[in-house]
Write an enzyme that holds these catalytic residues in place. Structure first.
Site, PDB file in Angstrom:
ATOM      1  N   CYS A  87       0.849  -1.513  -0.271  1.00 20.74           N
ATOM      2  CA  CYS A  87       0.165   0.045   0.429  1.00 20.74           C
ATOM      3  C   CYS A  87       1.250   1.429  -0.301  1.00 20.74           C
ATOM      4  O   CYS A  87       0.388   2.177   0.115  1.00 20.74           O
ATOM      5  CB  CYS A  87      -0.853   0.100   1.084  1.00 20.74           C
ATOM      6  SG  CYS A  87      -1.684  -1.242   1.607  1.00 20.74           S
ATOM      7  N   CYS A 210     -13.218   0.228   8.765  1.00 17.50           N
ATOM      8  CA  CYS A 210     -11.841  -0.464   7.690  1.00 17.50           C
ATOM      9  C   CYS A 210     -12.234   0.735   6.311  1.00 17.50           C
ATOM     10  O   CYS A 210     -13.308   1.231   5.756  1.00 17.50           O
ATOM     11  CB  CYS A 210     -13.050  -1.404   6.863  1.00 17.50           C
ATOM     12  SG  CYS A 210     -12.604  -2.695   8.287  1.00 17.50           S
ATOM     13  N   SER A 211     -11.720   0.845   5.592  1.00 16.65           N
ATOM     14  CA  SER A 211     -10.335   2.009   4.300  1.00 16.65           C
ATOM     15  C   SER A 211     -11.674   0.533   3.904  1.00 16.65           C
ATOM     16  O   SER A 211     -12.003  -0.508   3.811  1.00 16.65           O
ATOM     17  CB  SER A 211      -9.482   2.286   4.102  1.00 16.65           C
ATOM     18  OG  SER A 211      -8.876   1.202   3.553  1.00 16.65           O
ATOM     19  N   LYS A 332      -9.833   5.843   4.687  1.00 12.96           N
ATOM     20  CA  LYS A 332     -11.331   5.835   5.145  1.00 12.96           C
ATOM     21  C   LYS A 332     -12.785   6.196   4.212  1.00 12.96           C
ATOM     22  O   LYS A 332     -13.213   5.603   3.667  1.00 12.96           O
ATOM     23  CB  LYS A 332     -11.301   6.515   6.503  1.00 12.96           C
ATOM     24  CG  LYS A 332     -12.988   6.004   6.727  1.00 12.96           C
ATOM     25  CD  LYS A 332     -13.284   4.099   6.907  1.00 12.96           C
ATOM     26  CE  LYS A 332     -14.542   4.039   7.286  1.00 12.96           C
ATOM     27  NZ  LYS A 332     -15.356   4.197   5.750  1.00 12.96           N
ATOM     28  N   HIS A 336      -9.113   3.797  -0.760  1.00 16.42           N
ATOM     29  CA  HIS A 336      -7.805   3.123  -0.583  1.00 16.42           C
ATOM     30  C   HIS A 336      -7.997   2.477  -2.221  1.00 16.42           C
ATOM     31  O   HIS A 336      -7.622   1.184  -1.634  1.00 16.42           O
ATOM     32  CB  HIS A 336      -7.806   2.407   0.560  1.00 16.42           C
ATOM     33  CG  HIS A 336      -6.177   2.388   1.288  1.00 16.42           C
ATOM     34  ND1 HIS A 336      -5.182   2.695   0.658  1.00 16.42           N
ATOM     35  CD2 HIS A 336      -5.822   1.283   1.603  1.00 16.42           C
ATOM     36  CE1 HIS A 336      -4.204   2.382   0.231  1.00 16.42           C
ATOM     37  NE2 HIS A 336      -4.823   1.364   1.889  1.00 16.42           N
TER      38      HIS A 336
HETATM   39  N1  COA Z   1     -16.246   1.988   4.383  1.00 14.99           N
HETATM   40  C1  COA Z   1     -17.678   2.397   4.219  1.00 14.99           C
HETATM   41  N2  COA Z   1     -18.659   1.082   3.586  1.00 14.99           N
HETATM   42  C2  COA Z   1     -18.065   0.920   3.456  1.00 14.99           C
HETATM   43  C3  COA Z   1     -16.694  -0.463   2.788  1.00 14.99           C
HETATM   44  C4  COA Z   1     -16.109   0.739   3.440  1.00 14.99           C
HETATM   45  N3  COA Z   1     -14.612   0.366   4.329  1.00 14.99           N
HETATM   46  N4  COA Z   1     -16.854  -0.951   1.858  1.00 14.99           N
HETATM   47  C5  COA Z   1     -18.098  -1.369   2.372  1.00 14.99           C
HETATM   48  N5  COA Z   1     -18.802   0.104   2.333  1.00 14.99           N
HETATM   49  C6  COA Z   1     -20.153   0.106   1.827  1.00 14.99           C
HETATM   50  C7  COA Z   1     -20.530  -0.962   0.474  1.00 14.99           C
HETATM   51  O1  COA Z   1     -20.766   1.006  -0.117  1.00 14.99           O
HETATM   52  C8  COA Z   1     -22.037  -1.274   0.739  1.00 14.99           C
HETATM   53  O2  COA Z   1     -23.247  -0.403   0.953  1.00 14.99           O
HETATM   54  P1  COA Z   1     -23.786  -0.137  -0.514  1.00 14.99           P
HETATM   55  O3  COA Z   1     -24.698  -1.147   0.104  1.00 14.99           O
HETATM   56  O4  COA Z   1     -25.156   1.105   0.083  1.00 14.99           O
HETATM   57  O5  COA Z   1     -23.601   0.153  -2.118  1.00 14.99           O
HETATM   58  C9  COA Z   1     -22.053  -1.848   1.552  1.00 14.99           C
HETATM   59  O6  COA Z   1     -21.159  -1.459   2.257  1.00 14.99           O
HETATM   60  C10 COA Z   1     -21.244  -4.099   1.212  1.00 14.99           C
HETATM   61  O7  COA Z   1     -20.669  -3.325   1.016  1.00 14.99           O
HETATM   62  P2  COA Z   1     -19.652  -4.886   0.541  1.00 14.99           P
HETATM   63  O8  COA Z   1     -18.711  -4.615  -0.904  1.00 14.99           O
HETATM   64  O9  COA Z   1     -20.637  -6.604   0.295  1.00 14.99           O
HETATM   65  O10 COA Z   1     -18.946  -4.218   1.487  1.00 14.99           O
HETATM   66  P3  COA Z   1     -17.974  -6.423   1.708  1.00 14.99           P
HETATM   67  O11 COA Z   1     -18.547  -6.598   2.881  1.00 14.99           O
HETATM   68  O12 COA Z   1     -17.763  -7.412   0.746  1.00 14.99           O
HETATM   69  O13 COA Z   1     -16.477  -5.493   2.273  1.00 14.99           O
HETATM   70  C11 COA Z   1     -14.486  -4.666   3.689  1.00 14.99           C
HETATM   71  C12 COA Z   1     -16.108  -4.505   3.795  1.00 14.99           C
HETATM   72  C13 COA Z   1     -14.395  -3.733   4.971  1.00 14.99           C
HETATM   73  C14 COA Z   1     -14.246  -6.376   4.543  1.00 14.99           C
HETATM   74  C15 COA Z   1     -13.796  -4.332   2.629  1.00 14.99           C
HETATM   75  O14 COA Z   1     -14.257  -2.796   2.103  1.00 14.99           O
HETATM   76  C16 COA Z   1     -12.608  -4.249   3.185  1.00 14.99           C
HETATM   77  O15 COA Z   1     -12.080  -5.920   3.266  1.00 14.99           O
HETATM   78  N6  COA Z   1     -11.652  -3.552   3.238  1.00 14.99           N
HETATM   79  C17 COA Z   1     -10.634  -3.750   3.650  1.00 14.99           C
HETATM   80  C18 COA Z   1      -9.692  -2.924   2.348  1.00 14.99           C
HETATM   81  C19 COA Z   1      -7.736  -3.316   2.900  1.00 14.99           C
HETATM   82  O16 COA Z   1      -7.562  -4.312   3.665  1.00 14.99           O
HETATM   83  N7  COA Z   1      -6.766  -2.407   2.559  1.00 14.99           N
HETATM   84  C20 COA Z   1      -5.865  -2.673   2.952  1.00 14.99           C
HETATM   85  C21 COA Z   1      -5.809  -2.033   3.776  1.00 14.99           C
HETATM   86  S1  COA Z   1      -3.246  -2.782   4.348  1.00 14.99           S
END
Ligand code: COA
Length: 388
Positions: A87, A210-211, A332, A336
């Site tokens: 990242c 989470c981002s 956030k 990202h």
């Molecule tokens: N913040 C705010 N809203 C989020 C979000 C987040 N991080 N992630 C997803 N959403 C929202 C989506 O827009 C969606 O909204 P909608 O229903 O209105 O369209 C809803 O939440 C569900 O989204 P979805 O894609 O099904 O979520 P998910 O469960 O597949 O993924 C996380 C959620 C947190 C697991 C994913 O965003 C994630 O893995 N984040 C971390 C990424 C990471 O690790 N980056 C590297 C860092 S070192």
């Protein structure tokens, strides 16, 4: 060593960009930066691009040369290099461009950062990201990044009394800032209650800690500072650049609540810039998870170790606080797209220091700091910038 300035910036919107290809994103960010800098292809000595995993996200490797091609520069045969550090890939690309100008080899360098993460499904994206952790000791046992940062968070709570509510306040603040960033993935304010009640991902981190998984690209044009005024009347100087590394896995660290690579990279940047944390007017820090921002403001020396949560309670890092943090919305709310993040942070610093940040402008912003992390802290890069 020569001084280096940013003379142009460009950004695509961050988000789920189904209607744009990887190539289109690169071309959009790059052409915006080149237009902003008022340079032409013949002025460019080198291209650097940061991308963490274009091979697995969109099946495209060899993207240094691809960036030159989609920018229309193939016939100029400009040296084009891809840089990877999870990242932190984007800020590593910035630093490589910076070093090549500081050394006197190049005068004008275009740096890009890109990731298109939504072309694969959510679990595959998690798996690809986990490749930046230690495969043998972490990923293999199911410790994905939300899980790894959750371990940092629970330890921080145990050692220093940090609360889930303090973590949640980081997300509330960054979403409030994202409202004023037209390029942010989430331009919506969220309540403390909604963060506290969000679906749990890895305790204590819920969905809103989470981002997100994002698509996007960013670009900046770097130039030898003594030549910058030839192109623009608003150059912004990079006065400090630091980089450090640490173990990939958490268990090898001296203290899992401290990112020693951040401490070392920051020290290097502060020394070069001849400033202290007190001189920084605002910062973009790596808030891939809310706990990461709390650790960052401590490890960068803004707040005493262990007092990050209290600083959030005291609103020190809000837009009206003494040290606004993540004015762009941070990872956030802005999003990202991992390879683009470090470059986008430099775009935000430049806009702030040019007084062009619109509704999220920090008043009297003079010195800004950008902090970008690879993995859970195995790579950290810190840049400090000042208007000229
Ligand atoms: N913040 C705010 N809203 C989020 C979000 C987040 N991080 N992630 C997803 N959403 C929202 C989506 O827009 C969606 O909204 P909608 O229903 O209105 O369209 C809803 O939440 C569900 O989204 P979805 O894609 O099904 O979520 P998910 O469960 O597949 O993924 C996380 C959620 C947190 C697991 C994913 O965003 C994630 O893995 N984040 C971390 C990424 C990471 O690790 N980056 C590297 C860092 S070192």
């Amino acid at each position: 060593m020569r001084d280096v300035a940013v003379i142009g910036v460009g950004l695509t919107k961050f988000g789920e960009l189904w209607d744009k290809s990887f190539r289109q994103l690169i071309a959009e960010a790059g052409s915006k930066a080149i237009l902003d800098a008022k340079i032409e292809g013949k002025d460019i000595d080198a291209l650097y691009v940061g991308s963490m995993s274009s091979g697995r996200f969109v099946d495209q490797e060899h993207i240094g040369a691809l960036v030159a091609e989609v920018s229309g520069f193939s016939q100029l045969h400009i040296p084009a290099t891809r840089v990877e550090g999870a990242c932190a890939s984007g800020s590593l690309a910035i630093r490589e461009g910076y070093l090549s100008i500081a050394s006197g080899i190049n005068d004008v360098v275009v740096v890009g950062g890109i990731e298109k993460m939504n072309d694969v499904g959510g679990s595959e994206a998690t798996d690809i990201l986990a490749a930046a952790s230690d495969q043998e000791w972490e990923a293999f046992f199911g410790a994905t990044f939300p899980g790894i940062y959750a371990m940092i968070a629970t330890r921080h709570m145990h050692e220093y009394g940090t609360t889930k509510q303090q973590l949640a306040q980081v997300a509330v603040k960054n979403h409030a800032n994202g409202v004023n960033n037209p390029y942010a993935q989430y331009q919506s304010a969220i309540s403390l209650e909604s963060v506290m009640k969000a679906t749990m991902v890895a305790y204590p981190l819920g969905l809103m800690d989470c981002s997100p998984v994002s698509d996007g690209a960013a670009s900046v044009v770097l130039c030898a500072a003594d030549k910058a005024k030839k192109f623009t009347d608003k150059p912004v100087k990079i006065i400090g650049s630091g980089q450090a590394s640490d173990t990939l896995a958490l268990h090898g660290r001296r203290d899992i609540c401290t990112l020693d690579a951040t401490v070392h990279a920051a020290k290097m940047a502060y020394n070069q810039a001849n400033v202290t944390p007190k001189d920084i007017d605002f910062a973009e820090v790596h808030d891939c998870f809310t706990i990461a921002e709390i650790c960052a403001i401590e490890d960068l020396g803004f707040i005493e170790k262990g007092k990050g949560g209290t600083a959030i309670d005291n609103k020190i890092t809000t837009m009206d606080g003494s040290l606004p943090v993540n004015t762009s919305g941070g990872l956030k709310a802005k999003g990202h797209p991992v390879g683009a993040t470090g470059v986008a942070q430099i775009v935000e610093l430049t806009l702030q220091l040019r007084n062009e940040a619109g509704k999220r402008q920090v008043k009297d912003a003079r010195i800004g700091l950008a902090h970008n992390v690879g993995g859970s802290g195995a790579t950290c890069v810190v840049h400090i910038m000042e208007g000229m």
